[in-house]
Design a protein around this motif. Structure first.
Motif, PDB file in Angstrom:
ATOM      1  N   ASN A 160       0.815  -1.221   0.000  1.00 54.21           N
ATOM      2  CA  ASN A 160       0.000   0.000   0.000  1.00 54.21           C
ATOM      3  C   ASN A 160       0.849   1.272   0.000  1.00 54.21           C
ATOM      4  O   ASN A 160       0.516   2.248   0.664  1.00 54.21           O
ATOM      5  N   ILE A 213      -1.046   9.442  -4.197  1.00 55.66           N
ATOM      6  CA  ILE A 213      -0.179   9.729  -3.054  1.00 55.66           C
ATOM      7  C   ILE A 213       0.813   8.584  -2.941  1.00 55.66           C
ATOM      8  O   ILE A 213       0.437   7.411  -2.993  1.00 55.66           O
ATOM      9  N   PHE A 253       3.846   6.756  -0.655  1.00 58.50           N
ATOM     10  CA  PHE A 253       4.422   6.638   0.692  1.00 58.50           C
ATOM     11  C   PHE A 253       5.776   5.936   0.568  1.00 58.50           C
ATOM     12  O   PHE A 253       5.840   4.705   0.581  1.00 58.50           O
ATOM     13  N   ALA A 310      -3.846  -6.488   5.807  1.00 60.51           N
ATOM     14  CA  ALA A 310      -2.716  -6.023   4.991  1.00 60.51           C
ATOM     15  C   ALA A 310      -1.405  -6.154   5.762  1.00 60.51           C
ATOM     16  O   ALA A 310      -1.354  -5.973   6.970  1.00 60.51           O
ATOM     17  N   MET A 311      -0.339  -6.465   5.023  1.00 59.69           N
ATOM     18  CA  MET A 311       0.986  -6.584   5.633  1.00 59.69           C
ATOM     19  C   MET A 311       1.457  -5.233   6.142  1.00 59.69           C
ATOM     20  O   MET A 311       2.102  -5.122   7.161  1.00 59.69           O
ATOM     21  N   GLY A 312       1.142  -4.222   5.387  1.00 56.33           N
ATOM     22  CA  GLY A 312       1.503  -2.870   5.791  1.00 56.33           C
ATOM     23  C   GLY A 312       0.563  -1.916   5.104  1.00 56.33           C
ATOM     24  O   GLY A 312      -0.105  -2.273   4.128  1.00 56.33           O
ATOM     25  N   GLY A 313       0.464  -0.717   5.618  1.00 53.92           N
ATOM     26  CA  GLY A 313      -0.358   0.299   4.966  1.00 53.92           C
ATOM     27  C   GLY A 313      -1.845   0.016   5.022  1.00 53.92           C
ATOM     28  O   GLY A 313      -2.594   0.373   4.114  1.00 53.92           O
ATOM     29  N   ALA A 314      -2.293  -0.638   6.127  1.00 52.39           N
ATOM     30  CA  ALA A 314      -3.724  -0.957   6.256  1.00 52.39           C
ATOM     31  C   ALA A 314      -4.568   0.315   6.236  1.00 52.39           C
ATOM     32  O   ALA A 314      -5.625   0.365   5.601  1.00 52.39           O
ATOM     33  N   ILE A 324      -3.944   3.108   4.795  1.00 52.88           N
ATOM     34  CA  ILE A 324      -3.955   3.696   3.452  1.00 52.88           C
ATOM     35  C   ILE A 324      -5.015   3.017   2.597  1.00 52.88           C
ATOM     36  O   ILE A 324      -5.823   3.654   1.934  1.00 52.88           O
ATOM     37  N   GLN A 325      -5.012   1.686   2.663  1.00 50.41           N
ATOM     38  CA  GLN A 325      -5.975   0.919   1.875  1.00 50.41           C
ATOM     39  C   GLN A 325      -7.395   1.191   2.353  1.00 50.41           C
ATOM     40  O   GLN A 325      -8.311   1.372   1.558  1.00 50.41           O
ATOM     41  N   GLN A 355      -8.653   4.548   1.172  1.00 55.62           N
ATOM     42  CA  GLN A 355      -9.091   4.551  -0.230  1.00 55.62           C
ATOM     43  C   GLN A 355     -10.462   3.907  -0.390  1.00 55.62           C
ATOM     44  O   GLN A 355     -11.299   4.385  -1.145  1.00 55.62           O
ATOM     45  N   ASN A 374      -0.568   8.087   7.898  1.00 59.55           N
ATOM     46  CA  ASN A 374      -0.762   7.756   6.483  1.00 59.55           C
ATOM     47  C   ASN A 374      -2.239   7.756   6.097  1.00 59.55           C
ATOM     48  O   ASN A 374      -2.618   8.283   5.060  1.00 59.55           O
ATOM     49  N   ARG A 390      -3.539  11.239   5.813  1.00 59.92           N
ATOM     50  CA  ARG A 390      -3.175  11.914   4.555  1.00 59.92           C
ATOM     51  C   ARG A 390      -4.135  11.538   3.431  1.00 59.92           C
ATOM     52  O   ARG A 390      -4.549  12.380   2.639  1.00 59.92           O
ATOM     53  N   VAL A 391      -4.475  10.239   3.373  1.00 57.60           N
ATOM     54  CA  VAL A 391      -5.394   9.769   2.328  1.00 57.60           C
ATOM     55  C   VAL A 391      -6.763  10.390   2.526  1.00 57.60           C
ATOM     56  O   VAL A 391      -7.376  10.903   1.582  1.00 57.60           O
ATOM     57  N   HIS A 433       1.418   2.163  12.690  1.00 53.49           N
ATOM     58  CA  HIS A 433       1.340   0.817  13.284  1.00 53.49           C
ATOM     59  C   HIS A 433       0.598   0.773  14.604  1.00 53.49           C
ATOM     60  O   HIS A 433       0.724  -0.186  15.358  1.00 53.49           O
ATOM     61  N   ASN A 453       8.922  -3.133  11.375  1.00 51.33           N
ATOM     62  CA  ASN A 453       9.358  -2.751  10.041  1.00 51.33           C
ATOM     63  C   ASN A 453       9.922  -3.949   9.303  1.00 51.33           C
ATOM     64  O   ASN A 453      10.697  -3.827   8.402  1.00 51.33           O
ATOM     65  N   ASN A 454       9.576  -5.127   9.761  1.00 48.74           N
ATOM     66  CA  ASN A 454      10.192  -6.285   9.156  1.00 48.74           C
ATOM     67  C   ASN A 454       9.227  -6.981   8.232  1.00 48.74           C
ATOM     68  O   ASN A 454       9.001  -8.079   8.186  1.00 48.74           O
TER      69      ASN A 454
END
Lengths: 279, 127
Positions: free
Chosen positions: A79, A89, A91, B46-50, B52-53, B56, B74, B77-78, B117, B126-127
């Motif tokens: 994402n 956007i 990231f 989601a692995m990351g950026g939940a 953000i998704q 959207q 994040n 911002r969206v 997070h 961050n892994n």
């Protein structure tokens, strides 16, 4: 021969063991793969001759062209790209640099540029150590990019000592993947034991031979020792918990300066390991 | 106006979930006719950026306001880019939160109120 020095728990003495082993043997390649917090230079005091930047590819998106980037957003597993209405956007801290958005995005509207994520310093340390240290740029998550760059310099024909990052995540796995033997440094506490077991799980799944060094022996309990004996795991050394050792450490002085018998002990350990992996 | 409320369950009696990006459900509530439906939040895996998704998904449904416990940088911002107003710090039952919004008792949030997070449970990573 590549020896990686790892641990589960942080702060157990990886760098102490790795640096003292390098100083004892005298002739080796030393690799500080703990790129998020490299500190071996305090003890080896290398003369840095060369620094090079490590870069990765990162996408940028040409806005205002009417291009639709929603394919990029839905493709990205991390994402790192979001499309809201007509806007896109990005990231950067989530981007893994796979380049997928260039492939699935509108042609010509997604481009790449080079972004610096850190650097590798190369030099020499006394007596005869080829020294490499990776340093990740603060804020960057691209640990593996730095380590991957250092991998290119690995020379298996001589003795290589890799000072690994703590834990059992990607950066640790990456630091032990090429080793012929791994030394796990732990402390005799329940926390040390728990994390030792986690590291052992990783090494066993990778079929890597390993042995244990117990540092700060005397604090905590005897559970680590018992666990190793019951599981048939070799204890290579036990470093006592002593205020003087900590004082030497805090000045950037080595264990072998404090007690020169450690020099021959570390030399023996390397010989034992060599014999062990030839079996 | 269409409002999305992060929710622990699928009904108006459910509690507002403290996490925006990793809540299990959203109640999508229309304040014009008091109709509502629930949607499962696929992004929570989601692995990351939940966040953000999720942001959207919310923006894509024509939502104009979000009621939740916490929003990270994040996701914020969206939502800001999509012109979605954020009401965070809410821990009521979903129905109470909607009533408060209608009565003008909720204060809009102008900045993220937790770091990245927040909703991942294990201190992120961050892994």
């Amino acid at each position: 021969m590549i020896i990686s020095v790892a641990s589960g728990k942080g702060g157990t003495g990886k760098t102490t063991v790795a640096c003292n082993m390098a100083l004892s043997v005298g002739y080796c390649q030393f690799m500080d793969y703990d790129v998020e917090a490299p500190n071996s230079s305090f003890f080896l005091k290398p003369d840095i001759k060369h620094i090079h930047k490590v870069t990765i590819k990162q996408p940028y998106f040409l806005r205002g062209t009417g291009a639709d980037f929603s394919e990029c957003a839905s493709f990205c597993n991390y994402n790192a790209v979001a499309v809201v209405g007509d806007d896109v956007i990005f990231f950067p801290e989530l981007c893994h640099g796979c380049g997928g958005c260039l492939l699935v995005g509108p042609e010509g509207a997604v481009r790449e540029n080079d972004v610096i994520v850190g650097e590798v310093r190369k030099g020499v340390a006394s007596p005869n150590i080829d020294y490499y240290m990776g340093d990740l740029k603060p804020g960057s998550m691209r640990t593996i990019s730095i380590q991957g760059d250092m991998d290119k310099a690995l020379n298996r024909d001589e003795l290589v000592i890799i000072d690994c990052p703590p834990g059992t995540s990607c950066s640790m796995v990456f630091s032990v993947k090429d080793c012929d033997y791994c030394i796990l440094v732990t402390e005799p506490t329940p926390y040390g034991l728990n994390d030792l077991k986690l590291s052992i799980e990783v090494l066993e799944s990778m079929d890597k031979p390993f042995g244990v060094i117990i540092n700060r022996n005397g604090i905590g309990d005897d559970q680590v020792e018992k666990f190793c004996k019951n599981s048939g795991i070799k204890i290579l050394a036990m470093i006592p918990n002593k205020r003087e050792i900590a004082e030497y450490y805090s000045r950037g002085d080595s264990l072998i300066e404090y007690d020169s018998s450690w020099k021959s002990r570390f030399e023996e350990i390397v010989k034992e390991i060599e014999k062990d992996i030839r079996k | 106006m269409i409002v999305a409320i992060s929710s622990t369950g699928t009904s108006l009696e459910s509690k507002v979930d403290p996490r925006f990006g990793r809540c299990p459900f959203f109640i999508i509530y229309n304040t014009d006719d008091d109709s509502f439906e629930h949607v499962e939040n696929q992004a929570r895996q989601a692995m990351g950026g939940a966040g953000i998704q999720t942001g959207q998904m919310i923006a894509g449904r024509g939502v104009k306001a979000v009621i939740t416990g916490n929003v990270g940088p994040n996701a914020f911002r969206v939502l800001a880019a999509a012109g979605v107003k954020v009401y965070s710090g809410v821990s009521d039952q979903v129905s109470d939160a909607v009533q408060k919004l209608k009565a003008g008792e909720l204060q809009g949030t102008s900045a993220p109120d937790v770091g990245s997070h927040f909703g991942t449970g294990g201190g992120g990573g961050n892994n």
